[in-house]
Design an enzyme around this catalytic site. Structure first.
Site, PDB file in Angstrom:
ATOM      1  N   LYS A 223       0.829  -1.218   0.000  1.00 25.04           N
ATOM      2  CA  LYS A 223       0.000   0.000   0.000  1.00 25.04           C
ATOM      3  C   LYS A 223       0.861   1.265   0.000  1.00 25.04           C
ATOM      4  CE  LYS A 223      -4.346  -1.983   1.441  1.00 25.04           C
ATOM      5  NZ  LYS A 223      -5.330  -2.265   2.490  1.00 25.04           N
ATOM      6  N   ARG A 259      -3.324 -10.335   4.644  1.00 25.80           N
ATOM      7  CA  ARG A 259      -3.752 -10.316   3.231  1.00 25.80           C
ATOM      8  C   ARG A 259      -2.629  -9.706   2.403  1.00 25.80           C
ATOM      9  NH1 ARG A 259      -5.997  -6.847  -0.343  1.00 25.80           N
ATOM     10  NH2 ARG A 259      -7.658  -7.639  -1.699  1.00 25.80           N
TER      11      ARG A 259
END
Ligand code: HH2
Length: 285
Positions: A223, A259
């Protein structure tokens, strides 16, 4: 610490899970466009299983900041053939990353085990009853706003307390609809309506989101907040190793489900960290 799906009962007490990301979208921030063909998606799912993933998370709608919503028919068209085809080839736990109850229901029918709702039941009033009826495991994630607007100006008085309160509401709604408490996992939603500072606050004590002893899931993989720390250049793939570092840190701080896009490296980090956490006492004689 038990987490139940209709097909699996995961004992997460000592052993966490890596959830491999499989985005069947044209526009996901990291793997968009790579797995649009069903056969390529299936091959990637089987590759992630071989690399040690415990779950494959299949998503047909990007939730990156600024992303546009996808119509239900289009999301079904992207997701269902992949769920069906992976299920024909493998018994691995399959998760569907969706905010839409009809997509979740159809995916469960096609062989999925887990509903990963990044809206924490806020987007579709029917989602909780789909989870209850199908016996799906249910990931409740926190998001401030919607993907279209969430990164414009996220504001909190106390980010940890507000996420906890919101997750508690989501959890209460799930339980009221008849979802079993043992089916729930909770996710603070890294990057979903959060600044860099908010994300770092969350990562300092992620176990705070394990309300009522439920497992915490975290999605930091590649991210953009990582790039703000490590410096520019290289794009999403260059954030692989900081992601691995965060997997170790998060596991040590109590997170059980991670994840990620890069399964093999993160499985190694998870198992290494768990070996240290649960090492038998050294022999003294
Ligand atoms: N992050 C993304 C999507 N789904 N689900 C949970 N539970 N937690 C997360 O942090 C999370 C999630 C965003 O990442 P990605 O799927 O790689 O990108 P995109 O939304 O662009 O498809």
């Amino acid at each position: 610490m038990i987490w139940k799906t209709p097909r699996q009962t995961f004992d997460l007490t000592h052993c966490g899970l890596i959830m491999g990301v499989l985005n069947v979208t044209p526009d996901s921030f990291s793997d968009g466009g790579r797995y649009l063909a069903v056969e390529r998606a299936v091959a990637r799912a089987l590759e992630m299983e071989a690399e040690g993933a415990g779950i494959i998370d299949i998503g047909g709608e990007s939730t990156r900041p600024g992303a546009m919503a996808v119509p239900v028919e289009e999301e079904l068209r992207r997701v269902l053939p992949v769920v069906q085809a992976v299920r024909e080839r493998s018994g691995i736990a399959l998760s569907v990353d969706t905010m839409k109850a009809p997509v979740a229901a159809a995916a469960m029918e096609a062989g999925a085990d887990i509903i990963n709702d990044v809206s924490g039941l806020h987007a579709d009033p029917d989602m909780a009853s789909v989870a209850a009826r199908t016996g799906a495991a249910l990931v409740l994630m926190h998001m401030q706003g919607t993907p279209g607007t969430m990164q414009q100006a996220p504001v909190y008085q106390n980010v940890v307390a507000e996420i906890q309160a919101s997750l508690r509401c989501s959890m209460d709604a799930a339980l009221a609809a008849g979802v079993g408490p043992e089916c729930l996992a909770l996710d603070p939603g890294i990057g979903f309506g959060k600044t860099l500072e908010h994300n770092l606050d969350i990562l300092r004590n992620p176990a705070a989101f394990g309300l009522e002893g439920r497992p915490v899931m975290l999605g930091v993989s590649r991210k953009s907040f990582i790039g703000k720390i490590t410096g520019g250049g290289g794009g999403a793939a260059s954030r692989q190793w900081p992601t691995v570092a965060l997997t170790s840190l998060a596991r040590e701080r109590g997170v059980r489900i991670l994840r990620v896009h890069d399964v093999k490296e993160n499985v190694q980090a998870l198992r290494m960290t768990e070996a240290v956490l649960h090492a038998p006492p050294a022999r003294t004689n």
